[in-house]
Scaffold this active site. Structure first.
Site, mmCIF file in Angstrom:
data_model
loop_
_atom_site.group_PDB
_atom_site.id
_atom_site.type_symbol
_atom_site.label_atom_id
_atom_site.label_comp_id
_atom_site.label_asym_id
_atom_site.label_seq_id
_atom_site.Cartn_x
_atom_site.Cartn_y
_atom_site.Cartn_z
ATOM 1 N N GLY A 27 0.707 -4.966 1.132
ATOM 2 C CA GLY A 27 -0.500 -5.089 0.312
ATOM 3 C C GLY A 27 -0.269 -5.874 -0.972
ATOM 4 N N GLU A 44 -0.596 -9.367 -0.008
ATOM 5 C CA GLU A 44 -2.002 -9.561 0.360
ATOM 6 C C GLU A 44 -2.902 -9.662 -0.875
ATOM 7 O OE1 GLU A 44 -1.460 -6.206 3.091
ATOM 8 O OE2 GLU A 44 -2.544 -7.366 4.589
ATOM 9 N N GLU A 61 4.687 -4.807 7.589
ATOM 10 C CA GLU A 61 3.876 -3.780 8.265
ATOM 11 C C GLU A 61 4.299 -3.455 9.693
ATOM 12 O OE1 GLU A 61 2.596 -6.125 6.291
ATOM 13 O OE2 GLU A 61 1.006 -5.293 5.045
ATOM 14 N N ALA A 86 0.866 -1.180 0.000
ATOM 15 C CA ALA A 86 0.000 0.000 0.000
ATOM 16 C C ALA A 86 0.901 1.228 0.000
ATOM 17 C CB ALA A 86 -0.894 -0.024 1.233
HETATM 18 N N1 CO8 Z 1 4.449 3.103 -1.061
HETATM 19 C C1 CO8 Z 1 4.758 4.245 -1.728
HETATM 20 N N2 CO8 Z 1 5.832 4.357 -2.532
HETATM 21 C C2 CO8 Z 1 6.628 3.278 -2.671
HETATM 22 C C3 CO8 Z 1 6.349 2.063 -2.011
HETATM 23 C C4 CO8 Z 1 5.185 1.995 -1.185
HETATM 24 N N3 CO8 Z 1 4.809 0.889 -0.532
HETATM 25 N N4 CO8 Z 1 7.317 1.169 -2.331
HETATM 26 C C5 CO8 Z 1 8.160 1.810 -3.168
HETATM 27 N N5 CO8 Z 1 7.751 3.072 -3.368
HETATM 28 C C6 CO8 Z 1 8.383 4.108 -4.208
HETATM 29 C C7 CO8 Z 1 9.611 4.709 -3.520
HETATM 30 O O1 CO8 Z 1 9.231 5.708 -2.598
HETATM 31 C C8 CO8 Z 1 10.376 5.244 -4.707
HETATM 32 O O2 CO8 Z 1 9.787 6.444 -5.113
HETATM 33 P P1 CO8 Z 1 10.743 7.721 -5.474
HETATM 34 O O3 CO8 Z 1 11.533 7.266 -6.666
HETATM 35 O O4 CO8 Z 1 9.769 8.811 -5.766
HETATM 36 O O5 CO8 Z 1 11.596 7.944 -4.284
HETATM 37 C C9 CO8 Z 1 10.085 4.233 -5.805
HETATM 38 O O6 CO8 Z 1 8.922 3.528 -5.388
HETATM 39 C C10 CO8 Z 1 11.200 3.227 -5.979
HETATM 40 O O7 CO8 Z 1 11.440 2.652 -4.726
HETATM 41 P P2 CO8 Z 1 12.914 2.547 -4.067
HETATM 42 O O8 CO8 Z 1 13.778 3.655 -4.546
HETATM 43 O O9 CO8 Z 1 12.745 2.406 -2.602
HETATM 44 O O10 CO8 Z 1 13.417 1.185 -4.731
HETATM 45 P P3 CO8 Z 1 14.479 0.168 -4.126
HETATM 46 O O11 CO8 Z 1 14.793 -0.797 -5.199
HETATM 47 O O12 CO8 Z 1 15.618 0.892 -3.481
HETATM 48 O O13 CO8 Z 1 13.701 -0.588 -2.931
HETATM 49 C C11 CO8 Z 1 11.829 -1.734 -1.964
HETATM 50 C C12 CO8 Z 1 12.594 -1.403 -3.257
HETATM 51 C C13 CO8 Z 1 12.691 -2.640 -1.083
HETATM 52 C C14 CO8 Z 1 10.557 -2.482 -2.365
HETATM 53 C C15 CO8 Z 1 11.494 -0.442 -1.210
HETATM 54 O O14 CO8 Z 1 10.884 0.468 -2.127
HETATM 55 C C16 CO8 Z 1 10.543 -0.624 -0.076
HETATM 56 O O15 CO8 Z 1 10.947 -1.077 0.979
HETATM 57 N N6 CO8 Z 1 9.245 -0.273 -0.259
HETATM 58 C C17 CO8 Z 1 8.261 -0.363 0.767
HETATM 59 C C18 CO8 Z 1 7.837 -1.808 0.964
HETATM 60 C C19 CO8 Z 1 6.841 -1.894 2.077
HETATM 61 O O16 CO8 Z 1 7.138 -1.657 3.228
HETATM 62 N N7 CO8 Z 1 5.613 -2.299 1.728
HETATM 63 C C20 CO8 Z 1 4.553 -2.444 2.672
HETATM 64 C C21 CO8 Z 1 3.807 -1.187 2.783
HETATM 65 S S1 CO8 Z 1 2.598 -1.251 4.091
HETATM 66 C C22 CO8 Z 1 1.322 -2.081 3.402
HETATM 67 O O17 CO8 Z 1 1.364 -2.557 2.311
HETATM 68 C C23 CO8 Z 1 0.122 -2.184 4.264
HETATM 69 C C24 CO8 Z 1 -1.009 -2.958 3.615
HETATM 70 C C25 CO8 Z 1 -2.214 -2.907 4.495
HETATM 71 C C26 CO8 Z 1 -2.794 -1.521 4.508
HETATM 72 C C27 CO8 Z 1 -3.916 -1.436 5.451
HETATM 73 C C28 CO8 Z 1 -4.443 -0.022 5.472
HETATM 74 C C29 CO8 Z 1 -5.203 0.263 6.719
#
Ligand code: CO8
Length: 264
Positions: free
Chosen positions: A108, A111, A131, A63
């Site tokens: 997500g 999920e 999360e 998400a």
């Molecule tokens: N949300 C928003 N933006 C994201 C997300 C995300 N989950 N993941 C990646 N991005 C964006 C980055 O911010 C980046 O944007 P920008 O270029 O503008 O800075 C772009 O995508 C590329 O990402 P990275 O530069 O970070 O790429 P890397 O190769 O260095 O890293 C990763 C890749 C490891 C996947 C890293 O991006 C990361 O850790 N992302 C987050 C992963 C995460 O924690 N996901 C879980 C999110 S929480 C969730 O899903 C909750 C679900 C339930 C919700 C319930 C609601 C109540």
């Protein structure tokens, strides 16, 4: 359409989440577009769906953390419900949905893949529920579906530790059915969808419903669910033609043909 593309290939629909600049993270707009894509499918025609992400790096990286970061309690609950409602729609979609997981399936992303019927992934895929490291719970069904899929013990370990796992481990614990080289993944998903689409659609749908509904019931009620759905097949042209084809074949092997199931 916005962040989600939908391509029809004969009786198969390929739905692609297309927000590669954010690794296909699910914000409200992506969720709305995804729902619209599923709502737009004609299930009289489409017999299987493949769900994938754009690019070679990510299926869905979760998400949208930026969007979630300022939510209040009530907004958090509403966002969780929004995701849950759409994922449930995918889970209950009348025809099978195959997740072709082409990279990160985090939060997500993991999920949404679990709301699909079948998961296959590329060798570079990475799964996890990060999360608790962000101060939230897996709120798009993760606490429920992961435990049902891989068992409570392993699900609790992955969720509490927020540890990401690679494709080979996902295969070993039964989170995915198969792993392919990235360049072969979509073709493999479409081939599987084609195999499903070649079978009697009413029977395939009945199987999906029987498995899904039966898993939520006790075994006695579940078997009744199965009996009703089994019985309903006998009102279909496809049952009569499928069985008649088998009997013709026994009678005279030269009469063997591939049954052209009509979905009626
Ligand atoms: N949300 C928003 N933006 C994201 C997300 C995300 N989950 N993941 C990646 N991005 C964006 C980055 O911010 C980046 O944007 P920008 O270029 O503008 O800075 C772009 O995508 C590329 O990402 P990275 O530069 O970070 O790429 P890397 O190769 O260095 O890293 C990763 C890749 C490891 C996947 C890293 O991006 C990361 O850790 N992302 C987050 C992963 C995460 O924690 N996901 C879980 C999110 S929480 C969730 O899903 C909750 C679900 C339930 C919700 C319930 C609601 C109540």
């Amino acid at each position: 359409m916005g962040f989600v593309n939908c391509e029809l290939k004969d009786k198969i629909a390929v739905i692609t989440i297309n927000r590669p600049e954010a690794l296909n993270a699910l914000n409200s707009q992506v969720l709305d577009d995804l729902e619209a894509a599923f709502d737009g499918l004609d299930t009289d025609v489409v017999r299987a769906v493949v769900l994938t992400g754009a690019g070679e790096k990510s299926f869905v990286a979760g998400a949208d953390i930026g969007e979630m970061s300022t939510l209040t309690k009530a907004e958090g609950e509403a966002f969780g419900k929004k995701g849950n409602d759409i994922f449930r729609k995918i889970e209950q979609f009348p025809v099978p949905v195959i997740a072709a997981i082409n990279g990160f399936a985090l939060g997500g992303g993991c999920e949404i893949s679990m709301s699909c019927d079948i998961r296959i992934c590329s060798e570079n895929a990475m799964f996890g529920q990060p999360e608790v490291g962000l101060g939230i719970t897996p709120g798009f069904g993760g606490t429920q579906r992961l435990a049902r899929l891989i068992g409570a013990g392993m699900a609790k370990q992955l969720i509490y530790t927020a540890r990401n796992i690679k494709a080979d481990e996902a295969l070993r614990i039964g989170l995915v059915n198969a792993v392919y080289p990235q360049e072969e993944l979509l073709a493999a998903a479409e081939k599987m969808a084609g195999q499903i689409a070649a079978n009697a659609p009413i029977a395939v749908r009945a199987c999906k419903k029987a498995i899904n509904d039966g898993l939520q019931a006790n075994i006695d009620d579940a078997l009744v669910i199965e009996e009703k759905l089994f019985g309903s097949c006998f009102e279909s042209y496809d049952q009569r033609e499928g069985m008649a084809n088998f009997l013709r074949k026994k009678d005279d092997p030269a009469k063997v043909k591939v049954v052209d199931f009509q979905n009626k």
